[in-house]
Design a protein around this motif. Structure first.
Motif, short mmCIF file in Angstrom:
data_model
loop_
_atom_site.label_atom_id
_atom_site.label_comp_id
_atom_site.label_asym_id
_atom_site.label_seq_id
_atom_site.Cartn_x
_atom_site.Cartn_y
_atom_site.Cartn_z
N UNK A 292 1.14 -1.33 0.17
CA UNK A 292 0.13 -0.24 -0.33
C UNK A 292 0.88 1.02 0.12
N UNK A 293 1.70 1.42 1.08
CA UNK A 293 3.06 2.81 1.14
C UNK A 293 3.97 2.37 0.46
N UNK A 294 4.83 2.09 0.81
CA UNK A 294 6.33 2.19 -0.20
C UNK A 294 5.95 1.89 -1.52
N UNK A 295 5.16 1.05 -2.22
CA UNK A 295 5.22 0.67 -3.54
C UNK A 295 4.26 1.85 -3.68
N UNK A 296 2.94 2.07 -3.32
CA UNK A 296 1.57 1.96 -3.82
C UNK A 296 1.49 3.78 -3.54
N UNK A 297 2.28 4.20 -3.19
CA UNK A 297 2.02 5.75 -2.33
C UNK A 297 3.42 6.44 -2.45
N UNK A 298 4.45 5.19 -3.35
CA UNK A 298 6.33 5.95 -3.76
C UNK A 298 5.65 6.81 -5.11
N UNK A 299 6.71 7.90 -5.36
CA UNK A 299 6.34 8.85 -6.15
C UNK A 299 6.47 8.43 -7.14
N UNK A 300 6.97 6.78 -7.58
CA UNK A 300 6.95 6.54 -9.29
C UNK A 300 5.98 5.74 -9.28
N UNK A 301 5.44 5.04 -8.71
CA UNK A 301 3.88 4.15 -8.60
C UNK A 301 2.55 5.55 -8.68
N UNK A 302 2.34 6.56 -7.85
CA UNK A 302 2.14 8.03 -8.32
C UNK A 302 1.90 8.15 -9.83
N UNK A 303 3.11 8.52 -10.02
CA UNK A 303 2.88 8.97 -11.11
C UNK A 303 2.20 8.36 -12.43
N UNK A 304 2.34 6.38 -12.51
CA UNK A 304 1.72 5.71 -12.60
C UNK A 304 0.20 5.92 -12.88
N UNK A 305 0.08 5.76 -11.89
CA UNK A 305 -1.58 5.67 -11.40
C UNK A 305 -2.36 7.34 -11.96
N UNK A 306 -1.65 8.39 -11.34
CA UNK A 306 -2.39 9.47 -11.86
C UNK A 306 -2.86 9.40 -13.48
N UNK A 307 -2.27 9.29 -13.85
CA UNK A 307 -2.78 9.00 -15.96
C UNK A 307 -4.09 7.82 -15.63
N UNK A 308 -4.16 6.68 -15.05
CA UNK A 308 -5.33 5.70 -15.01
C UNK A 308 -6.24 6.79 -13.79
N UNK A 309 -6.28 7.21 -13.37
CA UNK A 309 -7.12 8.29 -12.83
C UNK A 309 -7.62 9.06 -13.52
N UNK A 310 -6.98 9.39 -14.55
CA UNK A 310 -7.40 11.00 -15.12
C UNK A 310 -8.24 9.57 -16.11
N UNK A 311 -7.73 8.55 -16.83
CA UNK A 311 -8.15 7.79 -17.79
C UNK A 311 -9.59 7.70 -17.12
#
Length: 490
Positions: A292-311
């Motif tokens: 959840x945190x060290x991976x899922x809330x990392x700068x790198x992963x949230x950069x990818x997740x931002x795109x999926x949220x907008x999509x």
């Protein structure tokens, strides 16, 4: 057949019955009709009676006396069976069945009291649960500390004194970091927009798959309180949604996926045996919190997740991935443990750890729980509880008799901090993969170094083997100060 073979054949049947009991609990929290609560209580009491009888069957003791382990795995199997046999014999069958019956019914009473914001509607039932758990603790303690006896169910080898020392070392640095963050000039934005439930659930399913959850042997459902259930070839998770907060659903799903992937990754040769499940709740929580945190809330992963949220949702009020990273990691006022940011989460756990110890030793009466909770919360967080569902009625744990469980959440965070440090050392290019939404290098390392072992090693031992150093709170605190110091400029 040898005594060891006879014992393992018997144990596999016991494990199968335990899995059935777990499925009944899953059903109760997801799809069971509300009017079935009393009947389900009787069903749970009946199956607990059967399980209790099997766990103390005299043949188990005879087999244990004669059994010779064929290898290291066999030695671990015998260790787990002997521990269960010794502990279960201390608890009368009458008490075990009554606990199962009462906690099954209590879960529904808690849910109704929570929905009605009425602590008094739940208090008589909780008093009965606490009374039964105290009796159980006295039986298990056998003259020792009752709370330690309960804690040992979830984190073998841990004691309240050892955890008190660890938590005491954590509190000052967490409070200092929180105060500096909340006083910082820069405060990240929050998301804004429309987040339909169907879209949240679809994206949460995608995220579970991205973190390696095997839908061929698993499923996702909704529940009031997200949880993971099962092991081996049947591992189920639940999540929940909030119309104005998509992260509630998405990160609850990632969290429960961490639990589920641990169970799915255990060596299939261990299936339906004592070593075929996660070794402790602290180790289990290390996986869910790390996902959840060290991976899922990392700068790198949230950069990818931002795109999926907008999509998925369109305009979410945040166009910049860096701003989104800050948004996902916002430190904010709040009441709910499961929705707390990384900095404050452990402070929520420490509150519960102290209060439940008082409930078990009798220094706090159940009738005074709400007042004690509210006073402690305001002292720790600086603002009053506004309603019971945001206070002492928010968690399901005490209604189902899980006393001694809460501290494993913070212990899991400590383990996660250690594992994350070791993971970063072992996979130096991790951020490149996470930026593309690829978690496999991280989840693969965890699978190979920890998850596949199941219950083969003791809790601290399996973490130390994976990390290469003894677990301590320092890596977690260093990680939090580095990450949030950068986000908030403090």
């Amino acid at each position: 057949m040898s005594a060891y073979d006879d014992l393992m054949a018997f144990q596999r049947e016991t494990e199968a019955l335990g899995s059935i009991a777990g499925r009944l609990s899953w059903d109760q929290e997801t799809v069971m009709p509300r009017g079935a609560a009393e009947q389900r209580g009787e069903e749970m009491a009946a199956i607990e009676g059967v399980l209790h009888a099997r766990r103390i069957d005299p043949r188990v003791g005879e087999w244990l006396d004669k059994a010779e382990a064929p290898d290291a795995v066999g030695e671990a199997q015998l260790r787990h069976i002997r521990r269960s046999y010794d502990r279960t014999r201390r608890v009368p069958a009458r008490l075990a069945a009554e606990l199962a019956r009462t906690t099954s019914v209590a879960q529904g009473v808690w849910a109704e009291g929570r929905a009605a914001e009425d602590v008094s509607a739940f208090t008589p039932t909780l008093e009965k649960v606490v009374s039964l758990v105290r009796e159980q603790a006295e039986c298990l303690a056998d003259g020792g500390d009752p709370y330690d006896a309960l804690l040992d169910d979830y984190e073998p080898g841990a004691t309240a004194d050892s955890l008190t020392g660890m938590f005491g070392a954590m509190r000052p640095r967490l409070v200092n970091l929180r105060d500096r963050i909340l006083g910082a000039a820069h405060q990240p934005p929050a998301v804004a927009g429309e987040f339909p439930e169907a879209a949240q659930l679809a994206l949460s399913r995608e995220l579970a798959g991205a973190f390696g959850y095997d839908f061929h042997t698993g499923r996702i459902d909704k529940a009031v309180h997200p949880f993971s259930s099962g092991s081996g070839r049947d591992v189920r998770i639940t999540t929940r949604t909030a119309a104005d907060d998509p992260f509630n659903c998405l990160y609850s799903t990632i969290h429960e996926t961490g639990h589920a992937c641990y169970e799915q990754a255990i060596d299939p040769a261990y299936a339906m045996t004592p070593v075929g499940g996660g070794v402790s709740m602290g180790v289990h929580e290390s996986q869910s919190r790390l996902y959840e945190n060290q991976i899922g809330r990392s700068r790198a992963f949230t950069g990818w997740l931002h795109g999926r949220m907008v999509d998925t949702f369109g305009d979410i009020g945040i166009d910049d991935p860096e701003a989104f990273f800050g948004c996902v990691n916002r430190v904010h006022r709040g009441f709910i443990r499961t929705e707390a940011d990384e900095v404050q989460y452990n402070l929520h756990v420490l509150l519960r750890f102290d209060i439940e110890r008082q409930l078990i030793d009798g220094s706090l009466a159940v009738a005074d729980l709400e007042e004690a909770w509210n006073a402690r919360f305001e002292a720790d967080f600086g603002y009053p509880v506004d309603r019971p569902s945001n206070g002492c009625l928010q968690d399901v744990h005490w209604s189902v008799g899980l006393f001694g469980y809460f501290p494993t959440y913070s212990l899991g965070n400590v383990y996660a901090g250690c594992l994350h440090a070791a993971l970063r050392e072992a996979v130096p290019d991790l951020d490149g993969a996470l930026a593309a939404g690829d978690t496999a290098p991280a989840t693969g390392w965890l699978r190979d170094n920890l998850q596949r072992h199941g219950g083969l090693y003791r809790p601290r031992e399996v973490v130390e083997r994976a990390c290469g150093f003894a677990p301590s709170e320092a890596p977690l605190l260093d990680y939090l100060e580095h990450k949030f110091g950068a986000i908030y400029g403090v």
